[in-house]
Design a protein around this motif. Structure first.
Motif, PDB file in Angstrom:
ATOM      1  N   ASP A 111       0.801   7.654   3.422  1.00 44.45           N
ATOM      2  CA  ASP A 111      -0.292   7.318   3.871  1.00 44.45           C
ATOM      3  C   ASP A 111      -1.379   8.585   3.935  1.00 44.45           C
ATOM      4  N   HIS A 112      -1.001   9.451   3.125  1.00 46.77           N
ATOM      5  CA  HIS A 112      -2.178  10.493   2.776  1.00 46.77           C
ATOM      6  C   HIS A 112      -2.722  10.768   1.414  1.00 46.77           C
ATOM      7  N   LEU A 113      -2.069   9.744   0.630  1.00 43.47           N
ATOM      8  CA  LEU A 113      -2.309   9.564  -0.989  1.00 43.47           C
ATOM      9  C   LEU A 113      -3.478   8.375  -0.873  1.00 43.47           C
ATOM     10  N   SER A 114      -4.665   8.788  -1.594  1.00 45.39           N
ATOM     11  CA  SER A 114      -5.762   7.842  -2.023  1.00 45.39           C
ATOM     12  C   SER A 114      -5.186   6.461  -2.543  1.00 45.39           C
ATOM     13  N   CYS A 115      -4.261   6.504  -3.340  1.00 44.74           N
ATOM     14  CA  CYS A 115      -3.643   5.355  -4.085  1.00 44.74           C
ATOM     15  C   CYS A 115      -3.306   4.451  -3.193  1.00 44.74           C
ATOM     16  N   TYR A 116      -2.680   4.778  -1.970  1.00 48.62           N
ATOM     17  CA  TYR A 116      -2.026   4.030  -0.913  1.00 48.62           C
ATOM     18  C   TYR A 116      -2.988   3.695   0.234  1.00 48.62           C
ATOM     19  N   GLY A 117      -4.165   3.944  -0.075  1.00 51.23           N
ATOM     20  CA  GLY A 117      -5.202   3.356   0.981  1.00 51.23           C
ATOM     21  C   GLY A 117      -5.770   4.680   1.793  1.00 51.23           C
ATOM     22  N   TYR A 118      -5.408   5.835   1.614  1.00 46.81           N
ATOM     23  CA  TYR A 118      -5.865   6.831   2.279  1.00 46.81           C
ATOM     24  C   TYR A 118      -7.520   7.231   2.235  1.00 46.81           C
ATOM     25  N   PRO A 119      -8.246   6.970   2.899  1.00 47.02           N
ATOM     26  CA  PRO A 119      -9.806   6.874   2.782  1.00 47.02           C
ATOM     27  C   PRO A 119     -10.398   8.161   2.224  1.00 47.02           C
ATOM     28  N   LYS A 120      -9.551   9.503   2.321  1.00 47.57           N
ATOM     29  CA  LYS A 120     -10.338  10.528   1.626  1.00 47.57           C
ATOM     30  C   LYS A 120      -9.661  10.561   0.209  1.00 47.57           C
ATOM     31  N   PRO A 121     -10.401  11.185  -0.471  1.00 51.00           N
ATOM     32  CA  PRO A 121      -9.974  11.570  -2.241  1.00 51.00           C
ATOM     33  C   PRO A 121      -9.041  12.543  -2.300  1.00 51.00           C
ATOM     34  N   THR A 122      -7.924  12.237  -1.631  1.00 49.58           N
ATOM     35  CA  THR A 122      -6.900  13.578  -1.609  1.00 49.58           C
ATOM     36  C   THR A 122      -6.215  13.817  -2.775  1.00 49.58           C
ATOM     37  N   THR A 123      -5.949  12.758  -3.656  1.00 51.35           N
ATOM     38  CA  THR A 123      -5.332  12.758  -4.972  1.00 51.35           C
ATOM     39  C   THR A 123      -5.669  12.124  -6.241  1.00 51.35           C
ATOM     40  N   PRO A 124      -6.845  12.717  -6.793  1.00 53.82           N
ATOM     41  CA  PRO A 124      -7.422  11.987  -7.901  1.00 53.82           C
ATOM     42  C   PRO A 124      -6.497  11.856  -8.999  1.00 53.82           C
TER      43      PRO A 124
END
Length: 171
Positions: free
Chosen positions: A20-33
């Protein structure tokens, strides 16, 4: 003649990472480009669950396909039982060159997590020997003399070594 083409396999384990903290799983911040880019080109598993809450048992399950109660790496034992065949052993038997690069001491030879890897690098160990003060001094001296030198066990340092190994072992 040339053998049949087979895919390269890269198993990247991000220990204790929350989906839930990975962007590819929907986290709104671009944490994992970079992970997002790989996910866009590959397969994203929507329902992947760990059979354990700690590193050793989780990795034993990844490497063997067994639950911690079957693999023996369940807290009662702090190692993988010898009788199990690991993914690295299967791949090696099939002609793959296998390498493991780890930043966590729970995934090491004393827990038998290195089983089957032809090349295994414990990234958390300092390359300058066992004297931590000397190691720290040498590291700082190198860092000050040259450009940025990633610390031992860092994502940057590990990534650099993995990519170097992959370049040397291209088919």
């Amino acid at each position: 003649g040339k053998t049949a083409e087979r895919p390269n396999i890269l198993l990247l384990v991000l220990d204790t990472t929350r989906a839930d903290h990975l962007s590819c799983y929907g986290y709104p911040k671009p944490t994992t480009p970079n992970i997002d880019r790989i996910a866009a080109e590959g397969v994203v598993f929507e329902r992947a669950y760990s059979p354990a809450v700690w590193t050793l048992a989780g990795h034993a399950s990844i490497f063997t396909g067994m639950t911690p109660s079957k693999s023996g790496a369940n807290g009662e034992n702090i190692y993988l039982d010898e009788g199990f065949i690991t993914l690295a052993e299967i791949l090696s038997h099939c002609g793959y060159q296998t390498a493991g690069f780890c930043n966590n001491p729970w995934v090491a030879e004393f827990t038998a997590m290195d089983q089957g890897f032809q090349h295994y690098r414990k990234m958390w160990l300092k390359p300058y020997g066992t004297n931590l003060l000397l190691s720290h001094w040498v590291y700082r001296a190198i860092q000050n003399l040259f450009t940025y030198v990633p610390p031992v066990g860092s994502v940057e340092g590990t990534t650099r070594e993995v990519l170097s190994w992959m370049r040397k072992h291209r088919d």
